[in-house]
Write an enzyme that holds these catalytic residues in place. Structure first.
Site, mmCIF file in Angstrom:
data_model
loop_
_atom_site.group_PDB
_atom_site.id
_atom_site.type_symbol
_atom_site.label_atom_id
_atom_site.label_comp_id
_atom_site.label_asym_id
_atom_site.label_seq_id
_atom_site.Cartn_x
_atom_site.Cartn_y
_atom_site.Cartn_z
ATOM 1 N N GLY A 26 0.759 -1.073 -0.064
ATOM 2 C CA GLY A 26 -0.065 -0.031 -0.044
ATOM 3 C C GLY A 26 0.551 1.643 -0.128
ATOM 4 C CG LEU A 83 3.060 -5.655 18.835
ATOM 5 C CD1 LEU A 83 2.443 -4.837 17.956
ATOM 6 C CD2 LEU A 83 2.928 -5.300 20.283
ATOM 7 C CD GLU A 112 3.929 5.510 7.965
ATOM 8 O OE1 GLU A 112 4.075 7.032 6.841
ATOM 9 O OE2 GLU A 112 2.760 5.698 8.303
#
Ligand code: FAD
Lengths: 328, 775
Positions: free
Chosen positions: B274, B663, B737
């Site tokens: 994306g 995570l 990002e």
């Protein structure tokens, strides 16, 4: 893309006969032609697949090599004899494109591939004297990073993009052609034309002629050769400048020198002036420097590619210095 | 974008500043922080096997009965009016079903632009789609052709004959500067901000640097092209899309086509990358309109060229960064201003000065951005919009100052670490950039760097090292909804419309849900990518992970309440309140007395229920007003530059990331390294060749738009501080990002160290190193 008919030729004469027909084009690996058809630059009505013959690499009686026009770029680069006797050629081919494209691309198609000028590749919006003779050239004053510094004209500043052909030029290769008047041979360095005011005429290939093969003269004894390609990525990019050279040195003098450049002209640029200045002369950096200056005396760099002049000179000087070092 | 917005945001910040910590989200740290459960393990991407087998079906691969195919005609000119549009030949071509132009396109309204004032909006362009004869940018869609096969459509599209009365276009960056606009705000920040007289401080500074940096336009190049399959049954629309905004796309289409929201379904289970590109553009609207007109399912997949022409990218920028410092290297002035392109019909302000605003302490500041209005395809968000290119400018400038002062560039940065947010004084929720610097310098072997440029050489190759910081804000979106359905057999299904663009959202949230609900991983199913599921916002700003995490936490709280109610008086849990139990080992456990417990299955069985289902929305993200919440990175790099040709090779890259809880290390490394590779491309070669004479992009394909090839990418070392953010769900901040930020500056700084040449313009191509004279 326009609808077209696809045919397979099984022999060279059959292909040559078909090539003479209007709207017919020869199809090698299709890596260039099909792209240009998709972009609307080329509109053949019939494609004649010429990959079914001229597929061999053979020893010639004189000790050279005859490479069939349909030999794939990857097969050429991997051929043991090519790697041993003409490493320059193998190197040059391997610096080109990607593994997948080299697996498809043929030797004849590589010789005949068209310029990468982005204005040429943009029929929807850009003027180009190659596509539409007399229409103008939008590359002038535009992005000219990949354009010529030698031999350009006001009609066209495009370059021939091939790496393989630079090596072939430096190796004194000869093209074998077959046409309506039978076979003929032409030195590779005389095959591509300079643009002048007819940039749409790119080669000496006549209507109805095809390339059947490329012949390499026997390797010179004690010859050193190398290829250096300078580009915007570490791999998978066209040359900004490339240099191929073969030399033999005796007693500190050039016995033979052949030097060719890519990425700087409408054809693989055989540096005949520099060669003449150096041949039989001392193999020194100073001599090389002077000869390169002479070679590029008539260079006409543009705003967008002025860097290619020093780049070409420095790359060639470094390459020759390396080769001279190897002969010492 | 307005003054009103500035006032609003600033008052919220003020009010939230007064509110006691414990009343706010993150005021009490998430109990899962620091717990060793499924979170933090190296679980492999759950849909990996499906993708490797080719079984994952992308939007442009959905097979449908009666499918037909669309091709587009893009404008070859930049401004003008269509005077002739002859479609007869195209209509007569074999297989053609429809030629759609402004003449027969249904009359539609405009798509509202996405932005901070309208979080539900998804538009990347506020321009009409095939509504009139006006051409507003080069590449704008002029016509759509539908045919039985893609080849027939492509062919017929070429037969459309177009004449245009061309009008003068704005396409020259420099020429547009006098007319530049100064927006009141940039995203949620007031645009122009200053403290003290920075220009005066700069003039008086013991040491200073003041320079202009430029970055070119960048285009999106996700591996998956934009594609949709649109399909109507009566008044119901199903759109298989590749989108970062599943639910907002459905809402936008419903509004545009006058449908009820529940009659539109957008499905996007897999997205092949994306990076900000997979938003709402013209192609979705065109496919939906065309499908309705022929009453057949329509496939529209953009070509790579069309992605360049119709999907905007990162704006070019021209930035001024000036820094003044005292004799000890403490910043006395910090100025970051500049220009980027943002026509009024685009949504992305390219916030290149925002990162700088919190990066360093300084005695005086001046920040501000100006927008140029050019006739271009609407520019858009592209991985770390703003920070990516802004960090190139500011972090090059810091390096220039360090060299001028003969201070180690890491040391200079450490001397200017702020204790609180430099502009607002708000405390950082967590900031360990200094730790990252030290960790990185050690790991990289930074002390091997020569402080003198051109001092290290290997044959013709000059060697150099450089470093640069990066940062990226923590963002959590308001309003992400999520449903948890728990069944008697102890299985939980979590559902949200959110989107997975390949980064592993479902995998990580499965890990999270296992810990949150006290269930094993294989008891969790995570559903997403379907607008019929509870609506999640757009995936942007690296916000999705924490936004979903907050929604899961909220839904789990609600579930606890409902389960206690269901448990009733016969349960060992009888009388306990939600705050007194936790979800563990497949049920509810009393915190004080763990012998009081009951499994989900037992509670449901006793209550005679097969399942229980709750839907909840994450708490409003007020923590971002209470604390300065940002991720940081310390980038190190080593380069080789040919002294003959100017060729630049990056030989080593290290990123040390201070991004909160990791995570899933396996996926984190991949995200961060991917970001760094994009930063490498930005540094080395990526550049949209925008011909300012015509307003046309001249390299609309990957042969000429150079993203890094494998050989350009060195060994990339990725590591992190691993310190959780006490104010965010799970202690995590987004990591999508941050990876790209700082990389280009680190490389440019290493080039300076290698060659003594300061390159202030991207990309760092060899012509800039050897020049026209070959100097
Ligand atoms: C992305 C990309 C990157 C590339 N990078 C490089 C690079 O770095 N260096 C480089 O050198 N090249 C590069 N190439 C070009 C590549 O080498 C050529 O496309 C290829 O060599 C063409 O060979 P082909 O067999 O596919 O030719 P085709 O596409 O089949 O044909 C090309 C032309 O040759 C004509 N032709 C084919 N056979 C004959 C024949 N027997 N006689 C007469 N005419 C014939 C065709 O009619 C056509 O005009 C790149 C190409 C791509 C797409």
């Amino acid at each position: 893309m326009n609808p077209f008919t696809y045919r397979r030729a099984t022999t060279a004469p059959e292909a040559a006969a078909a090539a003479a027909l209007p709207g017919h084009r020869l199809l090698g690996g299709g890596t260039n032609l099909v792209d240009l058809m998709r972009k609307g630059v080329e509109h053949p009505e019939t494609l004649i697949d010429v990959t079914g013959f001229s597929q061999q690499i053979e020893l010639t009686p004189g000790g050279g090599l005859l490479i069939g026009g349909a030999v794939r770029n990857s097969a050429l680069a991997a051929h043991p004899q090519v790697r041993r006797d003409y490493p320059l050629l193998s190197r040059a081919v391997l610096t080109g494109a990607s593994a997948q494209i080299r697996n498809m691309a043929t030797v004849a198609g590589n010789v005949m591939q068209r310029t990468r000028c982005t204005y040429f590749a943009d029929p929807a919006a850009s003027r180009c004297n190659k596509r539409v003779p007399g229409s103008g050239c939008d590359a002038q004053g535009g992005f000219t990073r990949y354009h010529a510094i030698l031999g350009g004209s006001s009609a066209c500043i495009a370059t021939h993009p091939s790496d393989m052909c630079v090596a072939l030029a430096a190796l004194d290769a000869t093209l074998h052609l077959l046409g309506p008047d039978g076979p003929r041979a032409l030195p590779l360095s005389e095959f591509h034309r300079l643009p002048g005011d007819t940039p749409h005429l790119e080669t000496e290939l006549r209507p109805g002629e095809i390339i059947t093969g490329v012949e390499l003269p026997p390797p010179l004894p004690a010859m050193r050769s190398a290829y250096r390609k300078v580009r915007d990525r570490a791999s998978y990019a066209f040359a900004l400048v490339s240099v191929g050279a073969c030399i033999t040195v005796e007693n500190g003098h050039f016995a033979e020198i052949r030097l060719a450049f890519g990425g700087i002209a409408h054809r693989p640029w055989r540096a005949t002036r520099a060669e003449a200045a150096l041949r039989s002369g001392p193999a020194t950096p100073e001599a090389v420097e002077a000869a390169l200056k002479l070679e590029f005396a008539e260079a006409r760099p543009l705003d967008g590619n002025a860097f290619k002049l020093p780049l070409a000179r420095r790359s060639a000087a470094a390459l020759l210095a390396q080769l001279i070092g190897e002969t010492a | 974008m307005s003054r009103v917005q500035n006032t609003l945001i600033e008052s919220v910040r003020k009010v939230v500043g007064w509110v006691p910590e414990r009343w706010l989200p993150g005021g009490t740290p998430d109990p899962l922080i620091g717990r060793h459960g499924a979170v933090g393990t190296q679980l492999a991407q759950l849909d990996g096997p499906q993708k490797v087998r080719g079984a994952a079906r992308f939007a442009a691969e959905v097979p449908l009965e009666g499918l037909c195919y669309a091709a587009l005609v893009n404008s070859p000119v930049t401004r003008g009016r269509i005077t002739r549009l002859d479609t007869a030949a195209a209509e007569a071509a074999p297989g053609v079903l429809l030629v759609l132009t402004y003449r027969n396109m249904p009359r539609l309204g405009l798509v509202p632009l996405m932005g901070v004032t309208n979080l539900g909006a998804v538009g990347n362009s506020a321009l009409p789609i095939l509504q009139d004869d006006q051409i507003r940018y080069n590449g704008q869609v002029m016509a759509l052709v539908l045919a039985e096969t893609q080849q027939q459509a492509d062919h017929a599209a070429r037969l459309i004959d177009l004449s245009v009365d061309t009008a003068p276009a704005l396409s020259d960056f420099q020429a547009a500067k006098p007319e530049a606009r100064t927006p009141a705000s940039i995203l949620v920040e007031r645009n122009e901000q200053s403290a003290g007289d920075a220009e005066a401080a700069l003039r008086q500074a013991a040491f200073s640097t003041d320079a202009t940096y430029t970055t070119p336009g960048h285009n999106h190049a996700a591996i998956e092209l934009h594609g949709v399959t649109a399909h109507w049954t009566g008044n119901r629309l199903v759109l298989h899309d590749a989108t970062q905004a599943v639910a907002p796309t459905a809402a936008a289409l419903a509004k545009l086509f006058g449908l009820r929201r529940e009659d539109v379904r957008v499905l996007s289970p897999f997205v092949g990358g994306g990076f900000g590109a997979k938003g709402f553009w013209d192609h979705q609207v065109l496919a939906v309109a065309a499908a309705r007109m022929v009453d057949r399912p329509v496939r529209l997949m953009l070509s790579r060229e069309a992605v360049f022409r119709m999907v905007g990218g990162r704006s070019p920028t021209e930035q001024r960064v000036a820094i003044g410092a005292d004799a000890e290297g403490r910043f006395t002035a910090l100025i970051h201003t500049g220009y980027s392109v943002m026509p009024p019909y685009s949504a992305s302000p390219e916030q290149y000065t925002l990162g700088t605003r919190s990066l360093y302490r300084a005695q005086s500041y001046r920040f501000g951005q100006k927008h140029l209005d050019l006739d271009i395809v609407p520019n858009t968000f592209m991985r770390a919009p703003g920070e990516s290119v802004g960090s190139f400018a500011v972090e090059s400038a810091v390096d220039e100052l360090a060299h001028a002062m003969d201070i180690d560039p890491v040391e200079l940065r450490l001397r200017n670490e702020p204790e609180t947010h430099p502009l607002t004084g708000t405390p950082f929720s967590q900031r360990a950039l200094a730790t990252a610097w030290r960790q990185g310098a050690d790991r990289f072997g930074w002390d091997a760097r020569s402080t003198m440029p051109r001092a290290r050489r290997d044959g013709e190759w000059l060697l150099g090292m450089g470093c640069a910081a990066g940062n990226f804000p923590y963002v959590r979106m308001p309003s992400g909804a999520l449903r948890i359905r728990l069944t008697r057999d102890g299985q939980a299904t979590l559902s949200t419309s959110a989107q997975d663009m390949g980064m592993g959202t479902a995998t990580v949230q499965t890990q999270h849900a296992a810990d949150r609900l006290g269930l094993p991983l294989d008891a969790i199913t995570f559903e997403m990518g379907d607008s019929d599921l509870p609506a999640a916002p757009v995936a942007g700003g690296s916000s999705q992970t924490v936004s979903i995490a907050a929604a899961i936490a909220a839904a789990a709280s609600k579930l606890t309440v409902e389960l206690l109610r269901l448990a009733g008086n016969a349960s060992p849990l009888a009388g306990l309140r939600a705050g007194e139990v936790r979800l563990a080992e497949g049920g509810l456990v009393c915190i004080e007395d763990p012998t009081r417990r009951e499994t989900y299955g037992d509670i449901l069985t006793r209550a005679g229920r097969d399942e229980i289902s709750v839907t909840e929305t994450g708490a409003p993200p007020l923590e971002i007003f209470k604390y300065a919440m940002l991720s940081h990175s310390a980038n190190f790099c080593e380069v080789r530059v040919s002294d003959v040709t100017g060729e630049l090779r990056v030989t080593r890259l290290l990123g040390v990331f201070d991004v909160g809880t990791i995570l899933n290390p396996r996926m984190a490394v991949s995200q961060l390294r991917g970001g760094m590779i994009m930063g490498l491309g930005m540094a080395l070669s990526e550049e949209v060749l925008f011909d300012e004479r015509s307003g046309r992009i001249m390299n609309p394909g990957l042969a000429d738009y150079h993203i890094p090839a494998h050989l350009d990418v060195p060994e990339i070392d990725v590591t992190w501080t691993g310190i959780p953010d006490p104010r965010s769900p799970l202690g995590a901040r987004g990591i999508g990002e941050i990876g790209i930020t700082g990389v280009a500056a680190a490389i440019a700084n290493a080039v300076f160290n290698a060659t003594g040449k300061r390159l202030r313009d991207l990309p760092l191509t060899l012509d800039r190193l050897i020049g026209a004279e070959g100097a």
